[in-house]
Design a protein around this motif. Structure first.
Motif, short mmCIF file in Angstrom:
data_model
loop_
_atom_site.label_atom_id
_atom_site.label_comp_id
_atom_site.label_asym_id
_atom_site.label_seq_id
_atom_site.Cartn_x
_atom_site.Cartn_y
_atom_site.Cartn_z
N ALA A 292 -0.43 -1.55 4.21
CA ALA A 292 -0.73 -1.85 5.61
C ALA A 292 -2.22 -2.00 5.85
CB ALA A 292 -0.16 -0.74 6.50
N GLY B 20 -3.54 -4.93 3.59
CA GLY B 20 -2.91 -6.17 4.05
C GLY B 20 -3.47 -6.60 5.40
N GLY B 21 -3.69 -5.64 6.29
CA GLY B 21 -4.27 -5.96 7.58
C GLY B 21 -5.69 -6.49 7.48
N VAL C 175 2.93 2.63 1.47
CA VAL C 175 3.05 1.90 2.74
C VAL C 175 1.70 1.81 3.43
CG1 VAL C 175 4.06 1.95 5.06
CG2 VAL C 175 5.49 2.43 3.06
N ALA C 176 0.96 2.92 3.43
CA ALA C 176 -0.36 2.92 4.06
C ALA C 176 -1.32 1.97 3.35
CB ALA C 176 -0.93 4.34 4.06
#
Length: 433
Positions: free
Chosen positions: A369, A372-373, A365-366
């Motif tokens: 995130a 992706g950010g 998830v990290a």
């Protein structure tokens, strides 16, 4: 005697930190030997600058998130001389920071191999800062510290805390699963997968460099594992023996399953060492041998599936090597650490499964995130032209082997870059087709 013991502990941890620092040269040469010649300089620069940025981020923010103390106090407090100082005598906590910082810096070093040959330089350095300052220390503090009551919950629920002596999950699985998120956000290298379904093989550029990287990592790993005890009176020869046996198991199984492929053999040694980290202090040597062997076979199978069937272009196979083998090692600790299988006991299989799954999910998830950010905001991938030309010339303006790129009239690196850029512009469409 107390002063002498403290001094010995400082020296012990310092030597461990130096050994793990040397492992970063192993990360560098493993990547240099695997990527194409046009990306070798970039591999070297990435590893050393990621280490520098990781150390700074961990010093200013990360260590405090994981364990509480901040280093923004006077020097006499840091060496334990001030009244009421929160730090141990002789600067023990400072060398402990050095040791743990080399672990933290392994996260971007692992990721670097997965995103090689097409990632932009500065966005990756920003990702390194975020990951080492905030993401990695959060899980590190949960497992090796007292953060979020994680270990209290594990013990209350499963009867034992989550056991990860030297970081199969905390370092390797977390690094590998973050890397998977980064690779998915980046996409495959140009020309790697053709529209007609063909997979274009990109062989290692330099097997001796690849092998050198593996050997450096293998040697440094005995500091990584053995000196995770962090105190001289806690040192155990069992950790050294288990590390050795797991390495051997990884080599032999990857040799057989990988059909003598040198890349698989040298990475197989690392797969075994990744997997044994968690339980190296509680397994019987035969359990460590089995753990290493399973990891060697798992790496070969996962690498081929990832690259050829699933079409995930993880250049060095870091998700297979660190992510999956670290995941397996966390669970194997709960199996081969049991007294019934000759282990020391004190571990719970259910706790190991829960802790390992938590670490992998948190990291994936990290990774998605963070990368992706950055992808949505500033972009994380080289242009097609720069990727075709190679990161060495596109980012650093100098090739690894200038004599191969120099023009007849001008042998400078800028001339080589201009020549390569012109070639890239003319040939890019052909390479992508």
């Amino acid at each position: 005697m107390e002063a002498t013991r403290t001094g010995v502990d400082v020296l012990f941890v310092l030597l461990g930190a130096i050994m793990v620092l040397a492992m970063h040269a192993g990360f560098a040469f493993l990547e240099v030997g695997t990527v194409r010649k046009k990306n070798q300089v970039n591999a070297l620069v990435k590893i050393i600058t990621d280490f520098a940025m990781s150390t700074l981020a961990y010093f200013l923010i990360g260590y405090a998130i994981a364990y509480g103390p901040t280093f923004l106090v006077s020097a006499d407090q840091l060496v334990g001389k001030a009244e009421g100082a929160a730090f141990a005598a002789n600067g023990y906590d400072l060398v402990k920071f050095f040791f743990l910082a080399t672990f933290a810096a392994a996260i971007p070093a692992i990721i670097s191999g997965g995103i090689a040959e097409r990632a932009r330089f500065w966005p990756q350095l920003i990702a390194t800062t975020i990951l080492v300052a905030l993401v990695y220390p959060t899980f590190e503090g949960m497992v090796w510290g007292t953060r979020l009551g994680f270990q209290d919950f594990m013990k209350a629920t499963f009867g034992q805390p989550f056991h990860d002596f030297a970081g199969s999950v905390v370092v390797h699985a977390v690094g590998g699963w973050i890397a998977l998120g980064a690779v998915l956000m980046l996409g495959a290298r140009m020309g790697r997968y053709k529209k007609d379904g063909r997979v274009v093989a990109i062989p290692p550029s330099n097997i001796p460099f690849l092998a050198l990287g593996s050997w450096i990592l293998c040697v440094g790993w005995f500091g990584f594992n053995v000196m995770s005890a962090q105190l001289i009176d806690a040192i155990s020869g069992l950790v050294a023996m288990n590390s050795l046996m797991a390495m051997v198991g990884g080599i032999l199984v990857s040799l057989l399953v990988g059909k003598n492929d040198p890349g698989f053999v040298h990475n197989g040694a690392l797969a075994g060492l990744v997997a044994v980290c968690a339980g190296s202090d509680v397994m019987h040597p035969l359990g460590a041998l089995a753990t290493g062997g399973i990891a060697g076979g798992l790496f070969v199978a996962a690498f081929e599936l990832c690259q050829n069937k699933w079409r995930i272009d993880d250049v060095l196979g870091v998700w297979a090597l660190h992510g999956l083998c670290g995941f397996m090692g966390g669970i194997a600790c709960g199996v081969f650490g049991q007294e019934a299988l000759g282990g020391m006991g004190g571990v719970s299989l259910t706790a190991q499964i829960a802790g390992t799954v938590t670490g992998a999910a948190f990291a994936l998830v990290a990774g998605l995130a963070v990368y992706g950010g950055l992808k949505a905001s500033i972009g994380i991938r080289l242009s097609e032209e720069d990727e075709f030309m190679g990161a060495d010339l596109a980012i650093h303006h100098i090739p690894a082997y200038p004599e191969e790129f120099a023009s007849v009239h001008d042998t400078g690196p800028m001339a080589a870059r201009a020549s390569a850029k012109a070639t890239a512009s003319a040939s890019r469409s052909t390479a992508i087709g």
